[in-house]
Design an enzyme around this catalytic site. Structure first.
Site, PDB file in Angstrom:
ATOM      1  N   GLU A  10       0.800  -1.147   0.103  1.00  0.00           N
ATOM      2  CA  GLU A  10      -0.006  -0.084  -0.072  1.00  0.00           C
ATOM      3  C   GLU A  10       0.748   1.278  -0.068  1.00  0.00           C
ATOM      4  O   GLU A  10       0.600   2.276   0.496  1.00  0.00           O
ATOM      5  CB  GLU A  10      -0.848   0.189   1.076  1.00  0.00           C
ATOM      6  CG  GLU A  10      -1.843  -1.276   1.119  1.00  0.00           C
ATOM      7  CD  GLU A  10      -2.978  -0.886   2.246  1.00  0.00           C
ATOM      8  OE1 GLU A  10      -2.853  -0.134   3.286  1.00  0.00           O
ATOM      9  OE2 GLU A  10      -4.204  -1.253   1.971  1.00  0.00           O
ATOM     10  N   GLU A  57      -6.833  -7.278  -1.172  1.00  0.00           N
ATOM     11  CA  GLU A  57      -7.260  -7.104   0.369  1.00  0.00           C
ATOM     12  C   GLU A  57      -8.750  -6.876   0.352  1.00  0.00           C
ATOM     13  O   GLU A  57      -9.136  -5.549  -0.182  1.00  0.00           O
ATOM     14  CB  GLU A  57      -6.531  -6.068   1.298  1.00  0.00           C
ATOM     15  CG  GLU A  57      -5.239  -6.461   1.761  1.00  0.00           C
ATOM     16  CD  GLU A  57      -4.685  -5.570   2.861  1.00  0.00           C
ATOM     17  OE1 GLU A  57      -5.474  -4.803   3.323  1.00  0.00           O
ATOM     18  OE2 GLU A  57      -3.647  -5.701   3.076  1.00  0.00           O
TER      19      GLU A  57
HETATM   20  C1  LIG Z   1      -5.839   2.638   3.104  1.00  0.00           C
HETATM   21  C2  LIG Z   1      -6.120   1.814   4.340  1.00  0.00           C
HETATM   22  O1  LIG Z   1      -7.134   1.789   4.952  1.00  0.00           O
HETATM   23  N1  LIG Z   1      -5.762   0.639   4.465  1.00  0.00           N
HETATM   24  C3  LIG Z   1      -5.837  -0.498   5.322  1.00  0.00           C
HETATM   25  C4  LIG Z   1      -6.491  -1.438   4.741  1.00  0.00           C
HETATM   26  O2  LIG Z   1      -6.944  -2.272   5.587  1.00  0.00           O
HETATM   27  C5  LIG Z   1      -5.725  -3.455   6.140  1.00  0.00           C
HETATM   28  C6  LIG Z   1      -6.257  -4.127   6.932  1.00  0.00           C
HETATM   29  O3  LIG Z   1      -7.073  -3.737   7.875  1.00  0.00           O
HETATM   30  C7  LIG Z   1      -4.984  -1.967   6.887  1.00  0.00           C
HETATM   31  O4  LIG Z   1      -3.676  -2.900   7.249  1.00  0.00           O
HETATM   32  C8  LIG Z   1      -4.703  -0.973   6.015  1.00  0.00           C
HETATM   33  O5  LIG Z   1      -3.931   0.151   6.726  1.00  0.00           O
END
Ligand SMILES: CC(=O)N[C@H]1CO[C@H](CO)[C@@H](O)[C@@H]1O
Ligand SMILES: *[C@@H]1O[C@H](CO)[C@@H](O)[C@H](O)[C@H]1NC(C)=O
Ligand SMILES: *[C@@H]1O[C@H](CO)[C@@H](O)[C@H](O)[C@H]1NC(C)=O
Ligand SMILES: *[C@@H]1O[C@H](CO)[C@@H](O)[C@H](O)[C@H]1NC(C)=O
Ligand SMILES: *[C@@H]1O[C@H](CO)[C@@H](O)[C@H](O)[C@H]1NC(C)=O
Length: 844
Positions: A190, A259
């Site tokens: 991410e 995810e």
């Molecule tokens: C952008 C964001 O909110 N990312 C989250 C997505 O979900 C995962 C798992 O809960 C998190 O690790 C991220 O921070």
């Protein structure tokens, strides 16, 4: 096992499933060539439609892994996805640990042996609501270090760890190219969410990370999630609650979702989020409808943040995530079952989905049909109603279909609906939590008082190893996270002839700190918090001792390593008469990292310093110890910390995590009923308002013995350890509510060779444990029953035959199925849409 109702058709279906599993299991022993094209991942040249789910190995125990993997496979997963947790595996620079819950190789092998694939998300930044995002603390202390950017010291360590993991996998022949189960790997995580904060160094870092990963030559594709500019050949993938509108950055790459948040994480002091399965199923079906070929549930099993692994700050010890497998590893129904049905429905379309690209057409406002059709005559369709208000009737290829709002119907033959995401065939299971008092291994006196030993943690500096410096030190720099606790100690001398004060004057100590700090903390959105502590000043030396503690280090955000923790200052003292104000921030402070009890290894229970005289209750900074017998049975087990304040607990020397039952969630923000229709956000569906965020703390069964188990508790603010109790979790009621317009259970409609005379809707119940049978029917109504599991009521229209018929079909059997139609029950009200609701109890 008494299984008198199972029909011949159902047996056939199960045999088919077993055969499919067997085929996958055998293929995983030979090496496979994993590649991709614009439609899908290709395994040995064959495109695949794949379903994946996240399970993080250290959030459960090796004893739990085989069952979690088995239930994942039964639930229809092809892939299990996990992060790799750098902080666990390299706790000190150059020293590696893969023991017990850290046994990554064993975890990957078990998945392979079950015939499933692995997506290994190495990161090594993982976020994951994990302490410090998975980075080991020593990384922070390397000179010149900046995390996750074009920084030489960082890149050197990141490359070293990534290569170490890839080598470990290769040595064990775990990549698909070697005959192992790993078909995908992820580098970074991410980064696209935050790369703008790093400017051009962020861009060059991502290029470097891509090249570094590719150079490791795993033989399987790499992905980067949330990284629109992922360099070729790395596949950029989507994370989010919905990914149907996502497109990869090249028309040579498949559309993949790494995810999909099956729920959301919980913070201490917050309400508990959940995500209705109708909406989750809708998002998944939409993704495959719009051309997706691999999606992953984050999480499929969330599990537990044991020890100090939770991130944050303030992430709870439970990482349940409202996932299809609950924190304890039990199936969460109807979520697990409905998604299993969905996966079956999607797999019925796989052959045609991989053979062609989808064609989309509008059937009206908010109504979309997608067709996958080959020249050879295969055809599958997805019909979606993306409106969030009303259901619609649509015409498709000459037939008419009713589509509830916010739902997708799946037609593997372009004609028969095998599943609609808003119509749940799977039964629901109400869990039953059974309180059990702690069974002490009592000494001869049989007195609870004497079964607890205790130790008072000294206030202020008690260790010989301390640091004295001018000014206030940042906490993480000082403790290196070796302990949650840091004592800040200083003193002031009030002279005899101080004109502003008399002996015993009242004063207020003002302490400014970061949100993680101080004993009177409350999590707020604001990182800085301040507290005012009343104090009495005496002539002579006055000591000031502040205990600052962390509750999980930050795991997310650009440059999160700079956030810091602890008492930042100013620290000032003002006398109540206003005549004296002192700023103490820059004077000399003495620091003690950690507690005396930690130094004495009290968590192991073995120290000889425990005091066995009558113990004090409701005292801050107190250690308690007792020994107990295991609750009987094999049901999942938790400690209920009601009566305690905040602290940490160890069972037989293993930390079950931080507990904090006194912190309650806000009174507002919860709804009795959360409408699944419409876009989901993490705040949309919340429960547990006004109640403690977490009272139950998982104790893995494998951590305890029949008797002489040691429980050690460190209580920070004061509590009564005799109130600690156990809770076991059992199956309460089984419920199902199926309407006469539901499609029949997936896989049943096409057992008829002619394809014409299909079965009607059916209600299925099954006791989760093979040792149980349905012992009674609490409720049954055919007609217009209302309410939800546990509180069904009869409607105006109800068949008097429903209860005896359901009893006859189900009582005494582990599972049963009943046709939901007037053929079974007669017609209690002509022309009215009817449904069957049943609540049943399982017993021995
Ligand atoms: C952008 C964001 O909110 N990312 C989250 C997505 O979900 C995962 C798992 O809960 C998190 O690790 C991220 O921070
Ligand atoms: C793997 O498959 C791709 C295309 O599917 C092919 O080009 C490549 O030669 C194969 N590699 C091996 C080692 O078989
Ligand atoms: C100040 O007050 C404290 C507490 O009442 C007492 O113990 C101490 O002796 C007093 N000191 C002087 C100098 O009066
Ligand atoms: C930790 O110490 C380093 C070196 O003194 C400093 O640059 C950094 O800002 C400190 N970190 C935090 C979070 O305060
Ligand atoms: C419901 O649909 C309307 C109209 O398309 C839209 O404006 C609104 O945001 C939607 N609500 C939710 C919760 O998705």
């Amino acid at each position: 096992m008494n299984n008198k109702i199972m029909s011949g058709k159902m047996c056939m279906m199960m045999m088919m499933l077993i055969m499919v599993g067997f085929l996958i299991a055998t293929t995983s022993f030979a090496s496979s060539n994993v590649t991709y094209d614009h439609r899908a991942l290709l395994i040995d040249g064959k495109r695949r439609v794949l379903v994946s789910g996240s399970i993080h190995y250290p959030r459960s125990t090796p004893e739990m892994w085989p069952d979690l993997i088995k239930k994942s496979k039964e639930g229809g997963l092809d892939i299990i996805e996990t992060y790799v947790f750098w902080d666990l595996h390299e706790p000190a620079k150059g020293q590696y640990d893969f023991s017990d819950r850290k046994d990554l190789v064993k975890f990957v092998k078990l998945i392979g042996e079950a015939g499933l694939y692995v997506h290994l998300r190495i990161g090594p930044y993982v976020c994951a609501e994990w302490n410090y995002g998975g980075f080991p603390l020593w990384l922070h202390f390397i000179p010149g270090m900046q995390f996750r950017t074009d920084n030489e010291p960082f890149k050197k360590e990141m490359q070293k760890f990534t290569a170490y993991i890839v080598d470990l996998m290769k040595k064990n022949k775990l990549y698909s190219s070697q005959g192992g189960p790993i078909i995908l790997s992820q580098i970074e995580n991410e980064y696209g969410n935050i790369d703008s904060h790093y400017g051009s160094a962020g861009k060059s870092y991502i290029k470097w990370a891509a090249n570094m990963a590719l150079s490791l030559d795993t033989g399987v594709p790499w992905v980067m999630c949330q990284q629109a500019d992922a360099p070729d050949p790395i596949i950029n993938t989507c994370n989010g609650f919905y990914c149907d509108q996502f497109t990869p950055n090249s028309n040579q790459k498949p559309k993949m979702w790494t995810e999909n948040w099956s729920g959301w994480f919980t913070s201490f002091g917050g309400t508990i989020p959940y995500r209705p399965v109708e909406d989750l199923a809708f998002s998944v079906a939409r993704f495959y409808q719009r051309g997706g070929t691999m999606q992953n549930y984050y999480m499929y099993h969330g599990g537990t943040n044991f020890g100090h692994t939770s991130g944050g700050p303030f992430i709870t010890t439970s990482y349940d995530y409202d996932a299809p497998l609950d924190e304890y590893g039990d199936v969460r129904q109807p979520k697990w079952g409905h998604l299993k049905d969905l996966h079956k429905a999607i797999k019925l379309c796989e052959a045609v989905m991989v053979a062609t690209d989808p064609t989309h057409s509008s059937l009206g406002p908010n109504l979309e049909a997608t067709t996958y059709k080959t020249k050879s005559g295969l055809c599958a369709a997805f019909l979606a109603n993306v409106g969030n208000q009303s259901s619609a009737t649509v015409k498709f290829k000459g037939n008419s279909y009713q589509l509830p709002a916010w739902s997708v119907s799946i037609l593997p033959d372009c004609k028969n609906v095998v599943l609609n995401t808003a119509k749940i065939n799977s039964m629901a299971v109400l869990p039953k939590v059974i309180p059990q008092s702690l069974k002490y291994n009592l000494d001869s006196s049989g007195d609870i008082q004497s079964s607890w030993a205790w130790f008072r943690e000294p206030v202020g500096i008690s260790k010989t190893q301390t640091v004295t410096k001018l000014g206030l030190l940042e906490q993480i720099n000082t403790t290196a996270d070796k302990s949650d606790y840091l004592w800040y100690s200083s003193s002031i001398i009030i002279k005899d002839d101080e004109p502003a004060l008399q002996n015993g004057s009242q004063a207020v100590l003002h302490v400014q700190s970061l949100a993680e700090a101080a004993t009177r903390f409350a999590p707020t959105g604001d990182h800085k918090i301040s507290v005012d502590i009343p104090a009495t000043l005496n002539v002579g030396k006055n000591t000031i001792d502040l205990l600052s503690l962390t509750v999980g280090l930050a795991n997310y955000g650009a440059k999160f390593e700079l956030i810091g923790a602890g008492v930042t200052g100013p620290v000032s003292l003002r006398s109540s008469n206003g005549r004296l104000t002192l700023d103490l921030s820059s004077q000399s402070w003495t620091y003690q990292v950690g507690l005396k009890g930690e130094d004495l290894d009290l968590p192991s229970g073995s120290s000889s310093l425990w005091d066995s005289s009558a113990f004090p209750k409701n005292q801050p900074l107190t250690w308690y110890k007792t020994s107990f017998e295991a609750p009987t049975g094999a049901d999942p087990l938790a400690l209920d910390f009601t009566g305690m304040g905040k602290g940490e607990a160890w069972v037989n020397g293993r930390s079950i995590g931080r507990y904090w039952p006194t912190l309650s969630s806000p009174e507002s923000g919860c709804k009795d009923h959360c409408d699944y229709k419409g876009a989901y956000t993490s705040n949309k569906c919340r429960k547990n308002c006004g109640k403690p965020t977490q009272e139950l703390y998982h104790v893995p069964r494998s951590w305890i013995k029949p008797s002489d188990n040691v429980l050690v508790v460190f209580e920070e603010i004061g509590g009564d350890p005799t109130q600690i109790s156990f809770a076991t979790k059992q199956v309460g009621s089984l419920c199902s509510h199926v309407s006469d317009s539901h499609p029949p259970p997936v896989g049943m409609w096409n057992t008829d060779q002619t394809g014409e005379k299909k079965l009607g809707p059916m209600l299925l119940l099954e006791c989760p444990s093979p040792n149980h049978v349905i012992s009674s029917i609490k409720f049954a109504s055919f007609g217009t029953p209302q309410g939800s599991c546990g509180s069904y009521t009869h409607g105006k229209c109800t068949s008097v035959q429903a209860l005896p018929l359901v009893q006859k079909a189900c009582v005494g059997a582990r599972s049963c199925s009943i046709g939901v139609s007037i053929d079974t029950f007669g017609d209690p009200c002509r022309g009215v849409k009817k449904s069957l609701a049943v609540e049943a109890i399982c017993g021995q």
